[in-house]
Design a protein around this motif. Structure first.
Motif, PDB file in Angstrom:
ATOM      1  N   GLY A 116     -33.520 -88.954  -7.707  1.00 21.54           N
ATOM      2  CA  GLY A 116     -32.772 -87.852  -8.293  1.00 21.54           C
ATOM      3  C   GLY A 116     -33.493 -86.518  -8.212  1.00 21.54           C
ATOM      4  N   HIS A 117     -34.422 -86.391  -7.288  1.00 19.00           N
ATOM      5  CA  HIS A 117     -35.219 -85.160  -7.201  1.00 19.00           C
ATOM      6  C   HIS A 117     -34.332 -83.951  -6.895  1.00 19.00           C
ATOM      7  N   ARG A 118     -34.760 -82.797  -7.356  1.00 16.72           N
ATOM      8  CA  ARG A 118     -33.945 -81.590  -7.219  1.00 16.72           C
ATOM      9  C   ARG A 118     -33.664 -81.199  -5.772  1.00 16.72           C
ATOM     10  N   VAL A 119     -34.534 -81.571  -4.825  1.00 11.78           N
ATOM     11  CA  VAL A 119     -34.268 -81.177  -3.434  1.00 11.78           C
ATOM     12  C   VAL A 119     -33.026 -81.866  -2.897  1.00 11.78           C
ATOM     13  N   LEU A 120     -32.614 -82.970  -3.525  1.00 10.13           N
ATOM     14  CA  LEU A 120     -31.434 -83.685  -3.049  1.00 10.13           C
ATOM     15  C   LEU A 120     -30.169 -82.868  -3.201  1.00 10.13           C
ATOM     16  N   SER A 121     -30.183 -81.866  -4.075  1.00 15.87           N
ATOM     17  CA  SER A 121     -29.006 -81.013  -4.236  1.00 15.87           C
ATOM     18  C   SER A 121     -28.707 -80.251  -2.950  1.00 15.87           C
ATOM     19  N   ARG A 122     -29.712 -80.113  -2.079  1.00 16.63           N
ATOM     20  CA  ARG A 122     -29.511 -79.398  -0.828  1.00 16.63           C
ATOM     21  C   ARG A 122     -29.067 -80.308   0.316  1.00 16.63           C
ATOM     22  N   VAL A 123     -28.886 -81.585   0.020  1.00 20.20           N
ATOM     23  CA  VAL A 123     -28.390 -82.514   1.047  1.00 20.20           C
ATOM     24  C   VAL A 123     -27.175 -83.286   0.533  1.00 20.20           C
ATOM     25  N   GLY A 124     -26.416 -82.657  -0.347  1.00 18.22           N
ATOM     26  CA  GLY A 124     -25.213 -83.298  -0.860  1.00 18.22           C
ATOM     27  C   GLY A 124     -25.464 -84.345  -1.910  1.00 18.22           C
ATOM     28  N   GLY A 125     -26.705 -84.422  -2.411  1.00 17.74           N
ATOM     29  CA  GLY A 125     -27.027 -85.375  -3.471  1.00 17.74           C
ATOM     30  C   GLY A 125     -27.483 -86.732  -2.984  1.00 17.74           C
ATOM     31  N   VAL A 126     -27.391 -86.984  -1.691  1.00 16.82           N
ATOM     32  CA  VAL A 126     -27.732 -88.292  -1.126  1.00 16.82           C
ATOM     33  C   VAL A 126     -28.636 -88.092   0.087  1.00 16.82           C
ATOM     34  N   MET A 127     -29.764 -88.793   0.118  1.00 14.26           N
ATOM     35  CA  MET A 127     -30.653 -88.731   1.277  1.00 14.26           C
ATOM     36  C   MET A 127     -30.123 -89.655   2.376  1.00 14.26           C
ATOM     37  N   SER A 128     -29.972 -89.126   3.566  1.00 13.36           N
ATOM     38  CA  SER A 128     -29.460 -89.903   4.695  1.00 13.36           C
ATOM     39  C   SER A 128     -30.610 -90.511   5.487  1.00 13.36           C
ATOM     40  N   PRO A 129     -30.423 -91.730   6.016  1.00 11.89           N
ATOM     41  CA  PRO A 129     -31.454 -92.311   6.885  1.00 11.89           C
ATOM     42  C   PRO A 129     -31.596 -91.547   8.199  1.00 11.89           C
ATOM     43  N   GLU A 130     -30.693 -90.607   8.473  1.00  8.13           N
ATOM     44  CA  GLU A 130     -30.795 -89.792   9.676  1.00  8.13           C
ATOM     45  C   GLU A 130     -31.713 -88.590   9.483  1.00  8.13           C
ATOM     46  N   MET A 131     -32.185 -88.379   8.257  1.00  8.80           N
ATOM     47  CA  MET A 131     -33.129 -87.293   7.998  1.00  8.80           C
ATOM     48  C   MET A 131     -34.555 -87.805   8.121  1.00  8.80           C
ATOM     49  N   GLN A 132     -35.512 -86.874   8.109  1.00  9.51           N
ATOM     50  CA  GLN A 132     -36.881 -87.270   8.428  1.00  9.51           C
ATOM     51  C   GLN A 132     -37.674 -87.905   7.280  1.00  9.51           C
ATOM     52  N   PRO A 133     -37.512 -87.506   6.009  1.00  9.69           N
ATOM     53  CA  PRO A 133     -38.320 -88.152   4.968  1.00  9.69           C
ATOM     54  C   PRO A 133     -38.216 -89.674   4.935  1.00  9.69           C
ATOM     55  N   PRO A 134     -37.019 -90.280   4.982  1.00  7.18           N
ATOM     56  CA  PRO A 134     -36.977 -91.746   4.989  1.00  7.18           C
ATOM     57  C   PRO A 134     -37.574 -92.359   6.245  1.00  7.18           C
ATOM     58  N   LYS A 135     -37.431 -91.707   7.381  1.00  9.70           N
ATOM     59  CA  LYS A 135     -38.041 -92.217   8.609  1.00  9.70           C
ATOM     60  C   LYS A 135     -39.565 -92.219   8.475  1.00  9.70           C
ATOM     61  N   LEU A 136     -40.107 -91.131   7.937  1.00  8.25           N
ATOM     62  CA  LEU A 136     -41.553 -91.055   7.719  1.00  8.25           C
ATOM     63  C   LEU A 136     -42.020 -92.141   6.757  1.00  8.25           C
ATOM     64  N   LEU A 137     -41.258 -92.356   5.700  1.00  9.05           N
ATOM     65  CA  LEU A 137     -41.640 -93.383   4.724  1.00  9.05           C
ATOM     66  C   LEU A 137     -41.607 -94.767   5.366  1.00  9.05           C
ATOM     67  N   TRP A 138     -40.633 -95.015   6.231  1.00  6.73           N
ATOM     68  CA  TRP A 138     -40.567 -96.311   6.922  1.00  6.73           C
ATOM     69  C   TRP A 138     -41.814 -96.496   7.796  1.00  6.73           C
ATOM     70  N   LEU A 139     -42.203 -95.461   8.508  1.00  2.00           N
ATOM     71  CA  LEU A 139     -43.387 -95.566   9.364  1.00  2.00           C
ATOM     72  C   LEU A 139     -44.633 -95.874   8.537  1.00  2.00           C
ATOM     73  N   LYS A 140     -44.757 -95.231   7.383  1.00  2.00           N
ATOM     74  CA  LYS A 140     -45.921 -95.476   6.539  1.00  2.00           C
ATOM     75  C   LYS A 140     -45.928 -96.894   6.006  1.00  2.00           C
ATOM     76  N   GLU A 141     -44.780 -97.388   5.611  1.00  2.00           N
ATOM     77  CA  GLU A 141     -44.705 -98.710   4.987  1.00  2.00           C
ATOM     78  C   GLU A 141     -44.744 -99.854   5.998  1.00  2.00           C
ATOM     79  N   ASN A 142     -44.325 -99.599   7.226  1.00  2.00           N
ATOM     80  CA  ASN A 142     -44.226-100.681   8.206  1.00  2.00           C
ATOM     81  C   ASN A 142     -45.215-100.588   9.356  1.00  2.00           C
ATOM     82  N   LEU A 143     -45.767 -99.408   9.608  1.00  2.00           N
ATOM     83  CA  LEU A 143     -46.723 -99.236  10.703  1.00  2.00           C
ATOM     84  C   LEU A 143     -47.959 -98.487  10.217  1.00  2.00           C
ATOM     85  N   ARG A 144     -48.403 -98.844   9.015  1.00  2.42           N
ATOM     86  CA  ARG A 144     -49.519 -98.124   8.400  1.00  2.42           C
ATOM     87  C   ARG A 144     -50.794 -98.235   9.241  1.00  2.42           C
TER      88      ARG A 144
END
Length: 529
Positions: free
Chosen positions: A129-157
């Motif tokens: 629910g972070h405030r930056v989500l208001s700038r992406v319609g309230g929902v983070m898309s897997p097509e954006m970079q933050p979730p992709k980066l998080l996946w790389l950290k968690e799966n290819l650390r």
């Protein structure tokens, strides 16, 4: 505007789409002189994983630019502009590619925009629910970079995350490759990375989602210098890049755009005087640019920020400097139509008939539907009235913002004839058009006042797709006379960087704005009465 010079000046636009790289040589009047295209490789190592190579992409950029500039002197090319899909490029400290998948192929270092491997990470980010989500319609898309980066950290650390020193959006990778400057375009970092031009990176966001290590060294891994699209990057082409592209060292390079945004830039300022359109003599905010290809983007701009649930934005200077951008979209449009048509049992018969008539398969299907309507004495639009498609085969980007949704077809018969294929094609196009209307309704409810749609991209060349959208939305649709609007938009960036024009806004008003559309019915489509 630069002074009169007897030497013809040109600008090069490079468009890196999902499946190919295209380049164009564009005149000062906005006319495309020559184009070239080369396909790029896509790997699909796992379900929902789509991967490319930045080495392959850059090589195709160089070869296409060399092709389109063969007939002119190097000093006639005043500027170069790049646009590309919002894919994620990973490089190490020596700027060499880093593998983004478990297979460990280093050359495969680009997580494509359509890669949905990070859907679970995106959902977790949304749950903060972070405030930056208001700038992406309230929902983070897997097509954006933050979730992709998080996946790389968690799966290819132990591999990718350990070795990575630079994470770049593909448009920024291209401008870096051309100029050696790591400056990021506001288009990419604002639209896909949650950056805010006035507040910069929000450190609390990156900490909250578990990526606080990207804050180290003044955000060096994700960029600490930004610039407006079209502004000059670095000192222009480096000696190495100039040699690879076949251009002069120091040739101006404009800060890049995401491909859809380049298309929006190429059409949204078009001169439509004399067509009695509702947007005539109205602010540019009354227009929506719709860039329709493999996927579709619906770009609307406003003087102030408008928050639309399920629609990305508002983004300041995301496409046009000093204006706010909202970006709706459909994750699969052209790719969905191809999927539906080419997966049908009657597809070989369709191919055979199209080849026999010397037609493209979709030209044949459009003509076949017209024949069916004539034979049945019914309006073409009603032929598929008992067949219904839910088009979210690759999730819903807008306005439901649910990447987990999947498609459905209701009303299929036991038969699988060519007529059945044509009807399924029609129903799919109608479903996509209704999806556009759904996005328009969400934007209107949030305060947008859109009266005219401006289309570009591959699907805009399909008259059935265009007419069905006019029918579904009840709005007039404008097609540019210059059909390569995305390439023109990219060339605009180079023209602006060359200082031949003072701003992107001036370019839209002057020569490099897309010319007025041709006379109806080719240029302006309205709903059937």
């Amino acid at each position: 505007m630069a002074g009169s010079d007897p030497v013809e000046w040109y600008y090069v636009g490079v468009d890196v789409g999902t499946a190919s790289v295209r380049a164009a040589l564009v005149t000062r009047e906005g006319q495309v002189k020559t184009t070239a295209e080369e396909m790029v490789t896509i790997w699909k190592p796992h379900s929902d994983h789509y991967v490319q190579s930045s080495i392959d992409i850059w090589a195709k950029c160089c070869s296409t630019v060399r092709k389109v500039t063969q007939g002119v002197q190097r000093n006639q090319v005043r500027g170069v502009g790049f646009d590309a899909t919002c894919s994620l490029v990973v490089l190490d400290q020596n700027f060499q590619p880093v593998a983004v998948n478990l297979d460990g192929e280093a050359e495969r270092n680009v997580v494509m925009w359509m890669d949905h491997r990070a859907a679970e990470q995106a959902a977790r980010i949304t749950s903060t629910g972070h405030r930056v989500l208001s700038r992406v319609g309230g929902v983070m898309s897997p097509e954006m970079q933050p979730p992709k980066l998080l996946w790389l950290k968690e799966n290819l650390r132990a591999t990718c995350w350990r070795d990575a020193a630079h994470f770049l959006d593909l448009p920024d990778f291209l401008s870096w490759k051309a100029t050696a400057s790591l400056a990021r375009s506001l288009c990419t970092v604002v639209c896909k990375w949650t950056y805010c031009p006035t507040e910069k990176w929000d450190t609390s966001f990156w900490t909250a989602i578990g990526l606080e290590d990207l804050l180290e060294n003044d955000h060096s891994k994700i960029g600490n210098v930004t610039c407006c699209p079209g502004s000059p990057v670095g000192e222009g082409l480096t000696q190495e890049a100039a040699a690879e592209l076949g251009l002069d060292t120091g040739t101006a390079v404009g800060a890049s755009l995401i491909d859809a945004h380049a298309g929006g830039l190429g059409v949204i300022g078009a001169d439509v005087r004399g067509f009695s359109l509702p947007c005539e003599d109205q602010p540019i905010t009354s227009r929506m640019a719709m860039i329709c290809g493999t996927s579709s983007c619906h770009m609307a701009i406003s003087q102030g920020p408008l928050f639309v649930p399920g629609v990305w934005g508002p983004y300041l200077s995301g496409m046009v400097p000093e204006l706010w951008l909202n970006e709706g979209g459909q994750s699969a449009t052209g790719s969905l139509i191809d999927h539906v048509v080419k997966g049908h049992v009657a597809y070989p018969q369709l191919q055979e008939q199209a080849v026999k008539g010397g037609e493209h398969i979709y030209t044949y299907l459009n003509r076949h539907l017209s024949s069916m309507a004539k034979d049945l004495g019914a309006p073409l639009e009603l032929l598929a009235s008992s067949l219904h498609v839910w088009p979210d085969f690759h999730g819903n980007r807008s306005p439901l913002a649910d990447p987990t949704l999947r498609g459905a077809v209701v009303g299929l018969p036991l038969s699988q004839t060519l007529d059945d294929l044509a009807l399924l094609y029609l129903a799919t196009v109608q479903a996509l058009a209704l999806g556009t209307q759904h996005i328009l309704e969400a934007m209107t409810q949030a305060g947008h006042d859109i009266t005219t749609l401006f289309l570009c991209g591959g699907l805009s060349k399909n008259p059935l797709y265009v007419q069905i959208h006019a029918n579904a939305t009840g709005l007039p649709l404008v097609l540019p006379a210059q059909t390569e609007a995305v390439l023109v938009g990219a060339a605009v960036l180079g023209a602006c960087a060359s200082h031949d024009y003072s701003s992107i806004l001036l370019l839209q008003e002057e020569a490099l704005c897309v010319p007025a559309p041709p006379c109806p019915p080719e240029g302006v489509h309205g709903p059937y009465e």
